[in-house]
Design an enzyme around this catalytic site. Structure first.
Site, PDB file in Angstrom:
ATOM      1  N   ARG A 177      17.151  10.542  21.456  1.00 37.87           N
ATOM      2  CA  ARG A 177      17.782  11.456  20.312  1.00 37.87           C
ATOM      3  C   ARG A 177      16.745  11.159  19.205  1.00 37.87           C
ATOM      4  O   ARG A 177      17.202  12.531  18.005  1.00 37.87           O
ATOM      5  CB  ARG A 177      19.157  11.122  20.052  1.00 37.87           C
ATOM      6  CG  ARG A 177      20.166  11.573  21.341  1.00 37.87           C
ATOM      7  CD  ARG A 177      21.535  10.864  21.175  1.00 37.87           C
ATOM      8  NE  ARG A 177      21.393   9.560  21.730  1.00 37.87           N
ATOM      9  CZ  ARG A 177      22.364   8.585  21.783  1.00 37.87           C
ATOM     10  NH1 ARG A 177      23.522   8.920  21.276  1.00 37.87           N
ATOM     11  NH2 ARG A 177      22.146   7.615  22.353  1.00 37.87           N
ATOM     12  N   ASN A 212      32.772  -2.245  20.212  1.00 41.35           N
ATOM     13  CA  ASN A 212      31.784  -3.357  20.290  1.00 41.35           C
ATOM     14  C   ASN A 212      30.358  -2.942  19.512  1.00 41.35           C
ATOM     15  O   ASN A 212      29.800  -1.861  19.719  1.00 41.35           O
ATOM     16  CB  ASN A 212      31.163  -3.048  21.845  1.00 41.35           C
ATOM     17  CG  ASN A 212      30.254  -4.092  22.318  1.00 41.35           C
ATOM     18  OD1 ASN A 212      29.699  -5.064  21.533  1.00 41.35           O
ATOM     19  ND2 ASN A 212      29.349  -3.532  23.278  1.00 41.35           N
ATOM     20  N   LYS A 217     -11.064  -1.619  -6.547  1.00 44.19           N
ATOM     21  CA  LYS A 217     -10.807  -1.876  -5.135  1.00 44.19           C
ATOM     22  C   LYS A 217     -11.653  -3.002  -4.974  1.00 44.19           C
ATOM     23  O   LYS A 217     -12.950  -3.405  -5.638  1.00 44.19           O
ATOM     24  CB  LYS A 217     -11.512  -0.950  -4.245  1.00 44.19           C
ATOM     25  CG  LYS A 217     -11.402  -1.404  -2.663  1.00 44.19           C
ATOM     26  CD  LYS A 217     -12.756  -0.837  -2.000  1.00 44.19           C
ATOM     27  CE  LYS A 217     -13.831  -1.789  -2.078  1.00 44.19           C
ATOM     28  NZ  LYS A 217     -15.076  -1.375  -1.138  1.00 44.19           N
ATOM     29  N   ASN A 277     -21.077   1.268  -5.503  1.00 42.14           N
ATOM     30  CA  ASN A 277     -21.136   0.205  -4.727  1.00 42.14           C
ATOM     31  C   ASN A 277     -21.663   0.697  -3.490  1.00 42.14           C
ATOM     32  O   ASN A 277     -21.702  -0.295  -2.498  1.00 42.14           O
ATOM     33  CB  ASN A 277     -19.637  -0.359  -4.693  1.00 42.14           C
ATOM     34  CG  ASN A 277     -18.434   0.544  -4.366  1.00 42.14           C
ATOM     35  OD1 ASN A 277     -18.669   1.692  -4.405  1.00 42.14           O
ATOM     36  ND2 ASN A 277     -17.979  -0.028  -3.639  1.00 42.14           N
TER      37      ASN A 277
END
Ligand code: UD1
Ligand code: CA
Length: 467
Positions: A15, A167, A348, A383
């Protein structure tokens, strides 16, 4: 006494209408199966067995610290538990059986069922809750208050249809008794499945003590079968988590519009503005101001930090830092005390020293920046050469003029000064000034010469058009 756990996670989850197995879908940015397994880890169970089947690899890839057992054909919940026979049969102890698709279960509730199970000397304890008569869950069948069995919704007899004790699909068993009873389960029912629920009736018939542990909060145990329930579970968990933070002294301005993951820690007196998503192993200190609109993934933020409109991941932010609006930090950035990152700054793998500033439009990647450094507007660490990433080092008190390229690998020593617009390709020594751009040439009167030339060209074209 030893406590084992079996988590059922082999089903496809038809589902959900998804390629992914159901238990891999996320509730508040964490896969369902991890919610369940993490609560078991927090509880400190001795061994956890996860039953996998449909797309097992996807489940295995995201869960650690458990034993995986395969259920190659999904023949029902009883059949699923039976797959753990080799691993657990005959062992002395208790076994919790949990559904991998019920992620909101809490450690405290599991402690509750274990304690109840022991105090009542039960061989089987099923966790139950009240529901509507229309809810599609199994029902607890009782006689004179004693649990006699569980009947699936589809198998309910007319006289059982007004039972509202359901349950939850979570149980605590005596381990040996569980596997003895499982051997007797058949698939004679509406779905031709081997129901785990049948062991409750079987154990009752064997004269063993079976009982129900009823909980108040139905929401905690709702199994997720479709994406509607998935979205609802996210809202329920969000509200539960935000409520806890609010009561612990965190100031959440708009709790309905703030998504804080289950493992996130936030100190008192910190304010979270609307639109924030804080996830993973994020830890935020005290007296911080976060947001509006921040997304943090695995970020450690110390005290008195102010961050707005920014996206951060896998980074550490020290005391008194101020970031944003519109900064992005990723992959092991470490921003030291009282540093300032302003508008449109990306970093970074960078260490950015105490009191240093990058106020506008800057990219710093693979860099070690010292203390009290100023990066002018438009500073870029170049870099990457297309193959390798290289390091840029900038010493304390260095000043990088606006619009400079620092072509790595390169070192700018302490107190060095880089003139605006430079492209730096060689190291710069301590106290030196580097200027690396073409020298400016002024040509006297040349602006007029250019203007006249342009006018002549313009007149010539006009004449041609008229012809
Ligand atoms: C089950 C209970 C039902 C209870 C409900 C609570 C049974 C027969 N019924 O129904 O009484 O009210 O949970 O949510 O147990 N699974 C496997 N292998 C299988 C079948 C299922 O690993 O062969 C896993 C599923 O991936 C899922 C869990 O077991 O995580 C529950 O299965 P599901 O089919 O959703 O059971 P329900 O019909 O919801
Ligand atoms: Ca279910």
């Amino acid at each position: 006494m030893k406590v084992y756990a079996i988590v059922l996670a082999a089903g496809k989850g038809t589902r959900m209408k998804s390629q992914k197995p159901k238990v891999v879908h996320e509730v508040l940015y964490k896969p369902m199966i991890n919610h369940v397994v993490d609560e078991l880890k927090a509880l400190g169970v001795d061994e956890t067995i996860v039953i996998v089947g449909h797309e097992a690899k996807q489940v295995e890839a995201i869960v650690d610290g458990v034993t995986f057992v395969y259920q190659n054909e999904q023949l029902g919940t009883g059949h699923a538990v039976l797959q753990a026979r080799e691993a657990l049969e005959g062992k002395e102890g208790m076994t919790l059986v949990l559904c991998g698709d019920a992620p909101l279960i809490r450690k405290e509730t599991l402690q509750g069922i274990i304690q109840y199970h022991q105090e009542h000397k039960n061989q089987a304890t099923v966790m139950s809750a009240d529901c509507e008569t229309t809810t599609h869950y199994g029902r607890i069948i009782k006689e004179n208050g004693q649990v006699k069995g569980i009947v699936e919704f589809k198998d309910l007899l007319d006289c059982q249809k007004d039972i509202t004790e359901m349950n939850t699909g979570e149980y605590c068993f005596d381990n040996r008794a569980l596997f003895e009873a499982l051997n007797q389960v058949t698939n004679q029912n509406a779905q031709n499945e081997y129901y785990l629920t049948d062991v409750i009736g079987i154990m009752d018939q064997q004269g063993l003590r079976v009982d129900a542990y009823k909980i108040d909060d139905f929401n905690e145990v709702g199994g997720i079968n479709d994406r509607l329930a998935l979205a609802e579970a996210t809202q329920i968990l969000r509200d539960r988590i935000n409520r806890e933070h609010l009561l612990n002294g965190v100031n959440i301005i708009d709790p309905q519009n703030t998504y804080i993951g289950r493992d996130v820690v936030i100190g008192a007196e910190t304010t979270i503005e609307p639109g924030c998503i804080l996830k993973g192993k994020t830890v935020i200190g005290e007296n911080c101001h976060i947001g509006p609109y921040c997304e943090f993934t695995n970020v450690i933020v110390k005290d008195y930090v102010d961050i707005k409109f920014s996206v951060l991941s896998d980074s550490i932010i020290e005391n008194g830092v101020d970031i944003g609006p519109y900064s992005r930090l990723r992959t092991n950035c470490h921003i030291m005390e009282h540093a300032h990152l302003g508008n449109f700054v990306e970093m970074k793998k960078a260490v950015f020293g105490k009191g240093s500033k990058a106020s506008h439009l800057t990219y710093v990647g693979d860099a070690e920046v010292g203390e009290e450094v100023n990066l002018g507007c438009g500073t870029i660490t170049s870099n990457y050469d297309g193959k390798n990433k290289s390091l840029t080092k900038i010493g304390d008190h260095a000043f990088i003029g606006c619009n400079s390229n620092l072509v790595a690998p390169v070192t700018i020593e302490k107190n060095a000064y880089i003139a605006a617009g430079s492209t730096i390709t060689k190291d710069v020594e301590e106290d030196a000034m580097a200027i690396a751009r073409a020298r400016q040439v002024n040509k006297e009167g040349y602006s007029k010469v250019l203007e006249e030339a342009r006018m002549k060209e313009f007149e010539k074209r006009n004449k041609e058009k008229k012809k």
